[in-house]
Design a protein around this motif. Sequence first.
Motif, PDB file in Angstrom:
ATOM      1  N   ILE A  35      42.773  69.489  79.159  1.00 14.86           N
ATOM      2  CA  ILE A  35      41.806  70.482  78.702  1.00 14.86           C
ATOM      3  C   ILE A  35      42.282  72.123  79.278  1.00 14.86           C
ATOM      4  CG2 ILE A  35      39.319  71.230  78.935  1.00 14.86           C
ATOM      5  CD1 ILE A  35      38.607  68.325  78.842  1.00 14.86           C
ATOM      6  N   THR A  36      42.709  72.343  80.111  1.00 15.26           N
ATOM      7  CA  THR A  36      42.885  73.566  80.825  1.00 15.26           C
ATOM      8  C   THR A  36      44.008  74.092  79.875  1.00 15.26           C
ATOM      9  OG1 THR A  36      44.540  72.706  82.489  1.00 15.26           O
ATOM     10  CG2 THR A  36      42.073  73.218  82.994  1.00 15.26           C
ATOM     11  N   THR A  37      45.174  73.545  79.402  1.00 16.18           N
ATOM     12  CA  THR A  37      45.838  73.875  78.530  1.00 16.18           C
ATOM     13  C   THR A  37      45.254  74.533  77.243  1.00 16.18           C
ATOM     14  OG1 THR A  37      47.820  72.503  79.430  1.00 16.18           O
ATOM     15  CG2 THR A  37      48.178  73.427  77.172  1.00 16.18           C
ATOM     16  N   LEU A  38      44.415  73.618  76.791  1.00 15.32           N
ATOM     17  CA  LEU A  38      43.545  74.022  75.529  1.00 15.32           C
ATOM     18  C   LEU A  38      43.044  75.117  75.947  1.00 15.32           C
ATOM     19  CD1 LEU A  38      42.263  73.475  72.976  1.00 15.32           C
ATOM     20  CD2 LEU A  38      40.583  72.180  73.915  1.00 15.32           C
ATOM     21  N   TYR A  39      42.252  75.413  76.952  1.00 16.12           N
ATOM     22  CA  TYR A  39      41.517  76.601  77.260  1.00 16.12           C
ATOM     23  C   TYR A  39      42.511  77.876  77.236  1.00 16.12           C
ATOM     24  CZ  TYR A  39      37.337  73.958  78.369  1.00 16.12           C
ATOM     25  OH  TYR A  39      36.191  72.980  78.471  1.00 16.12           O
ATOM     26  N   GLY A  40      43.575  77.607  77.771  1.00 11.06           N
ATOM     27  CA  GLY A  40      44.635  78.832  77.896  1.00 11.06           C
ATOM     28  C   GLY A  40      45.042  79.226  76.662  1.00 11.06           C
ATOM     29  N   SER A  41      45.198  78.274  75.697  1.00  9.31           N
ATOM     30  CA  SER A  41      45.951  78.564  74.320  1.00  9.31           C
ATOM     31  C   SER A  41      44.736  79.305  73.817  1.00  9.31           C
ATOM     32  CB  SER A  41      45.968  77.518  73.686  1.00  9.31           C
ATOM     33  OG  SER A  41      46.577  77.627  72.342  1.00  9.31           O
ATOM     34  N   MET A  42      43.348  78.824  73.758  1.00  5.63           N
ATOM     35  CA  MET A  42      42.200  79.470  73.073  1.00  5.63           C
ATOM     36  C   MET A  42      42.047  81.017  73.482  1.00  5.63           C
ATOM     37  SD  MET A  42      39.871  76.308  73.129  1.00  5.63           S
ATOM     38  CE  MET A  42      38.201  77.130  72.891  1.00  5.63           C
ATOM     39  N   LEU A  43      42.160  80.963  74.752  1.00  6.18           N
ATOM     40  CA  LEU A  43      42.101  82.470  75.271  1.00  6.18           C
ATOM     41  C   LEU A  43      42.870  83.348  74.713  1.00  6.18           C
ATOM     42  CD1 LEU A  43      40.308  83.896  77.447  1.00  6.18           C
ATOM     43  CD2 LEU A  43      42.239  83.613  79.128  1.00  6.18           C
ATOM     44  N   ALA A  44      44.185  82.853  74.560  1.00  5.99           N
ATOM     45  CA  ALA A  44      45.385  83.817  74.169  1.00  5.99           C
ATOM     46  C   ALA A  44      45.501  83.924  72.681  1.00  5.99           C
ATOM     47  CB  ALA A  44      46.752  83.354  74.855  1.00  5.99           C
ATOM     48  N   ASN A  45      45.285  82.912  71.868  1.00  7.97           N
ATOM     49  CA  ASN A  45      45.340  82.985  70.441  1.00  7.97           C
ATOM     50  C   ASN A  45      43.923  83.304  69.870  1.00  7.97           C
ATOM     51  OD1 ASN A  45      48.236  82.430  70.655  1.00  7.97           O
ATOM     52  ND2 ASN A  45      47.539  80.422  71.751  1.00  7.97           N
ATOM     53  N   TRP A  46      42.859  82.854  70.256  1.00  8.85           N
ATOM     54  CA  TRP A  46      41.724  82.899  69.431  1.00  8.85           C
ATOM     55  C   TRP A  46      40.794  84.122  70.059  1.00  8.85           C
ATOM     56  CZ3 TRP A  46      36.819  80.112  71.194  1.00  8.85           C
ATOM     57  CH2 TRP A  46      35.638  80.484  70.396  1.00  8.85           C
ATOM     58  N   LEU A  47      40.704  84.402  71.232  1.00  9.67           N
ATOM     59  CA  LEU A  47      40.018  85.547  71.651  1.00  9.67           C
ATOM     60  C   LEU A  47      40.708  86.611  72.062  1.00  9.67           C
ATOM     61  CD1 LEU A  47      37.410  83.288  73.802  1.00  9.67           C
ATOM     62  CD2 LEU A  47      37.104  84.532  71.422  1.00  9.67           C
ATOM     63  N   VAL A  48      41.345  86.805  73.357  1.00 11.40           N
ATOM     64  CA  VAL A  48      41.841  87.932  73.936  1.00 11.40           C
ATOM     65  C   VAL A  48      42.833  88.482  73.063  1.00 11.40           C
ATOM     66  CG1 VAL A  48      42.569  89.177  75.946  1.00 11.40           C
ATOM     67  CG2 VAL A  48      40.715  87.254  76.119  1.00 11.40           C
ATOM     68  N   GLY A  49      43.935  87.608  72.830  1.00 10.75           N
ATOM     69  CA  GLY A  49      45.253  88.213  72.061  1.00 10.75           C
ATOM     70  C   GLY A  49      44.808  89.085  70.727  1.00 10.75           C
ATOM     71  N   PRO A  50      44.150  88.297  69.996  1.00  9.83           N
ATOM     72  CA  PRO A  50      43.551  89.238  68.660  1.00  9.83           C
ATOM     73  C   PRO A  50      42.854  90.327  68.950  1.00  9.83           C
ATOM     74  CG  PRO A  50      43.136  86.863  68.456  1.00  9.83           C
ATOM     75  CD  PRO A  50      43.658  86.852  69.869  1.00  9.83           C
ATOM     76  N   VAL A  51      41.996  90.499  70.080  1.00  8.92           N
ATOM     77  CA  VAL A  51      41.100  91.503  70.516  1.00  8.92           C
ATOM     78  C   VAL A  51      42.100  92.725  70.573  1.00  8.92           C
ATOM     79  CG1 VAL A  51      40.023  92.562  72.224  1.00  8.92           C
ATOM     80  CG2 VAL A  51      39.171  90.430  71.316  1.00  8.92           C
ATOM     81  N   ALA A  52      43.144  92.425  71.449  1.00 10.89           N
ATOM     82  CA  ALA A  52      44.067  93.339  71.767  1.00 10.89           C
ATOM     83  C   ALA A  52      44.691  94.034  70.411  1.00 10.89           C
ATOM     84  CB  ALA A  52      45.361  92.847  72.767  1.00 10.89           C
ATOM     85  N   GLN A  53      45.037  93.291  69.659  1.00 12.86           N
ATOM     86  CA  GLN A  53      45.785  93.717  68.385  1.00 12.86           C
ATOM     87  C   GLN A  53      44.609  94.520  67.545  1.00 12.86           C
ATOM     88  OE1 GLN A  53      48.874  93.534  67.636  1.00 12.86           O
ATOM     89  NE2 GLN A  53      48.895  92.546  69.711  1.00 12.86           N
ATOM     90  N   LYS A  54      43.265  94.242  67.615  1.00 10.48           N
ATOM     91  CA  LYS A  54      42.380  95.060  66.835  1.00 10.48           C
ATOM     92  C   LYS A  54      42.332  96.291  67.541  1.00 10.48           C
ATOM     93  CE  LYS A  54      39.276  94.937  63.536  1.00 10.48           C
ATOM     94  NZ  LYS A  54      38.184  94.045  63.390  1.00 10.48           N
ATOM     95  N   LEU A  55      42.429  96.329  68.852  1.00 14.40           N
ATOM     96  CA  LEU A  55      42.079  97.503  69.558  1.00 14.40           C
ATOM     97  C   LEU A  55      43.365  98.645  69.180  1.00 14.40           C
ATOM     98  CD1 LEU A  55      40.916  96.343  73.075  1.00 14.40           C
ATOM     99  CD2 LEU A  55      39.467  97.460  71.186  1.00 14.40           C
ATOM    100  N   LEU A  56      44.505  97.773  68.980  1.00 12.73           N
ATOM    101  CA  LEU A  56      45.573  98.591  68.668  1.00 12.73           C
ATOM    102  C   LEU A  56      45.446  99.367  67.357  1.00 12.73           C
ATOM    103  CD1 LEU A  56      48.598  96.336  69.940  1.00 12.73           C
ATOM    104  CD2 LEU A  56      48.154  98.673  70.831  1.00 12.73           C
ATOM    105  N   ALA A  57      45.039  98.587  66.460  1.00  2.29           N
ATOM    106  CA  ALA A  57      44.631  99.215  65.215  1.00  2.29           C
ATOM    107  C   ALA A  57      43.768 100.154  65.112  1.00  2.29           C
ATOM    108  CB  ALA A  57      44.318  97.919  64.044  1.00  2.29           C
TER     109      ALA A  57
END
Length: 260
Positions: free
Chosen positions: A187-209
Amino acid sequence: MDIASLIGVIGGAAVIVLGVATSGGSLGGIIDIPSLFVTIGGSYASLFIVAPMKQALGLFKCMGRIFKTFNYNEEEIIRTLYNLSESARREGLLALDDKLNDLEDKFMKESLKMVVDGTDANVVRAIMEADMSQCEARHMSMINVVNQWAGFGPGFGMMGTVIGLIGMLNNLEDKSSLGPNMAVALITTLYGSMLANWLVGPVAQKLLAQNSNEMAVKEMIIEGVLSIQLGDNPRILAQKLVTFLDPKRAESIRAELIKD
């Protein structure tokens, strides 16, 4: 509110829930509090090592910007600069002094003050570009912290998985618990992937835009102000500035300001 960001967050959650439901699992099966502490808490705690406390604590406010819409109204900026250019050519640069108080854009206002004061064009450009550069540097500093969090998430997810596997291996005599313990460990691997690819990573890209859009507007203002200082024909000024717009919006402004 930026509906696109809201759709992304809710849509991502819906897809995850749908995936769990259609695979024969249950939401309770992917919820594990210790795993949340390790993955989200651990990765966030690491930010206090790589960034000043002010940035780490202000991260959520910064990330909340993705739900805001920023309308810089570039067409209105072009109209304003066009009208100021006409006044400057007709009455001289000093005539702009009375119009500065009506300007809402601080960046434009401060730059035009320098022009009215007779500051050399190279100096005006240097100061304006330095202002823009420092603004972008502040933005990028926070965006880099968001990116760091996205990068730490999968690592802490894997760390949590290893911790879970160690606990499972220490209890191999209980064969019936191997399956559930393995599931919790993953489950922790799932949480790490969700954090990077669903929430925080896309947020960073939106802020860049968002940063890119703001810098483009500032660059447009710089070109417009310097064009006024050079005494360019207002039509030439408008031709310069519409290049910053997408073709459809540019055509509309051309039809309005650059008449044959």
